[in-house]
Design a protein around this motif. Structure first.
Motif, short mmCIF file in Angstrom:
data_model
loop_
_atom_site.label_atom_id
_atom_site.label_comp_id
_atom_site.label_asym_id
_atom_site.label_seq_id
_atom_site.Cartn_x
_atom_site.Cartn_y
_atom_site.Cartn_z
N TRP A 142 -3.42 -1.98 7.30
CA TRP A 142 -3.33 -2.91 6.15
C TRP A 142 -4.52 -3.83 6.11
O TRP A 142 -5.07 -4.11 5.03
N THR A 171 -7.55 -3.14 7.20
CA THR A 171 -8.67 -2.31 6.73
C THR A 171 -8.58 -2.09 5.23
O THR A 171 -9.59 -2.16 4.51
N LEU A 172 -7.35 -1.83 4.73
CA LEU A 172 -7.14 -1.61 3.31
C LEU A 172 -7.52 -2.85 2.49
O LEU A 172 -8.20 -2.74 1.45
N ARG A 173 -7.13 -4.02 2.99
CA ARG A 173 -7.45 -5.27 2.29
C ARG A 173 -8.96 -5.53 2.28
O ARG A 173 -9.51 -5.99 1.27
N GLN A 174 -9.61 -5.22 3.39
CA GLN A 174 -11.05 -5.41 3.47
C GLN A 174 -11.77 -4.48 2.50
O GLN A 174 -12.77 -4.88 1.86
N GLY A 175 -11.24 -3.28 2.36
CA GLY A 175 -11.83 -2.32 1.41
C GLY A 175 -11.71 -2.79 -0.02
O GLY A 175 -12.62 -2.64 -0.83
N ARG A 176 -10.55 -3.42 -0.31
CA ARG A 176 -10.33 -3.92 -1.66
C ARG A 176 -11.21 -5.14 -1.95
O ARG A 176 -11.60 -5.39 -3.08
N GLY A 177 -11.49 -5.91 -0.82
CA GLY A 177 -12.30 -7.12 -1.00
C GLY A 177 -13.73 -6.82 -1.27
O GLY A 177 -14.45 -7.63 -1.81
N GLY A 216 0.80 -1.23 0.00
CA GLY A 216 0.00 0.00 0.00
C GLY A 216 0.82 1.27 0.00
O GLY A 216 0.30 2.37 -0.18
#
Length: 261
Positions: free
Chosen positions: A253, A255-261, A222
């Motif tokens: 990180w 939170t970022l991955r969950q947003g992308r998911g 990120g």
């Protein structure tokens, strides 16, 4: 004879082994897992405290000697022959709490520590002998040359401090460098497994290129936006970020991955 392939250096000085047992703060009724007992120098000191010792030894050459200790212990010692990296500590502990006290073989000390810090089973305490440089890395403060991934993971999961230095001459055969005993007490606020997994990922990235700024070393995860989301300076380097900062980075990180998911 010690086997170089097993990273063996035996500690036979009873004054030193008794001090380690005292530092471990174990006594009657406590279950202690000892990895790599070898000829049983530390084992004897642990048995003197009244603790129940489960000794895990990979080297078959010590079977007869350790079985004699088992017999002499009157039921307070159990010998398990096998590789500690593959051991199930919850089973060794009999389903209850257990302390780990060991003069760890040099070649597996760090992998074993990571297993105990990040695995599904949490020890009641750890009192472990390492090469001095490894001990310093475990207890290192941010901004020092010894501070790295091992320090972050150890200190996120435990209170960690070096409690005793042991000179090379105390061992048979003497290693080339001195050793030290580290005492680790699991934190009440130990990160949950998923948070710990994220912490391992961000520290691997950040310290994998430790000379680079976070915006570069974390690029695959990120980069600059990730650092900013964690409240960190993207131009900072990994060795200047404290444990709390890395935990924020792990959360950001996730939170970022969950947003992308």
């Amino acid at each position: 004879m010690a086997k170089k392939s097993f990273g063996q250096h035996f500690l036979l000085d009873l004054n030193i082994t008794r001090k380690i047992a005292r530092l471990a703060e174990v006594g009657p009724g406590d279950v202690v897992i000892e990895v790599g007992p070898g000829p049983g120098g530390l084992t004897r000191a642990l048995l003197e405290t009244g603790a129940k010792v489960v000794a895990v030894e990979k080297d078959e050459r010590f079977r007869a000697l350790l079985e004699e200790l088992v017999e002499a212990s009157g039921g307070t010692m159990r010998l398990v022959l096998g590789d500690a990296l593959e051991a199930n500590e919850a089973e060794l502990a009999g389903g209850g709490p257990a302390h780990i006290v060991s003069n760890l073989p040099y070649n597996v000390g760090t992998p074993l520590l990571i297993k105990w810090l990040t695995g599904p089973w949490t020890p009641a305490s750890l009192t472990l002998m390492f090469q001095k440089e490894v001990a310093d890395r475990i207890a290192a403060a941010p901004g020092t040359s010894a501070y790295g991934r091992l320090a972050v993971i150890a200190q996120a999961t435990c209170e960690a401090r070096v409690v005793m230095d042991v000179p090379a001459r105390a061992f048979t055969p003497p290693p080339k460098i001195d050793s030290a005993v580290v005492r680790l007490l699991p934190r009440a606020d130990r990160p949950a497994p998923k948070r710990l997994d994220a912490l391992q990922a961000v520290t691997a990235a950040a310290f994998g290129q430790r000379r680079k700024m976070l915006r570069a070393s974390l690029k695959a995860l990120g980069g600059e936006p990730l650092a900013v989301a964690a409240g960190l300076d993207p131009q900072a380097r990994a060795e200047t970020v404290d444990v709390a900062g890395f935990l924020r980075l792990a959360d950001a990180w996730t939170t970022l991955r969950q947003g992308r998911g």
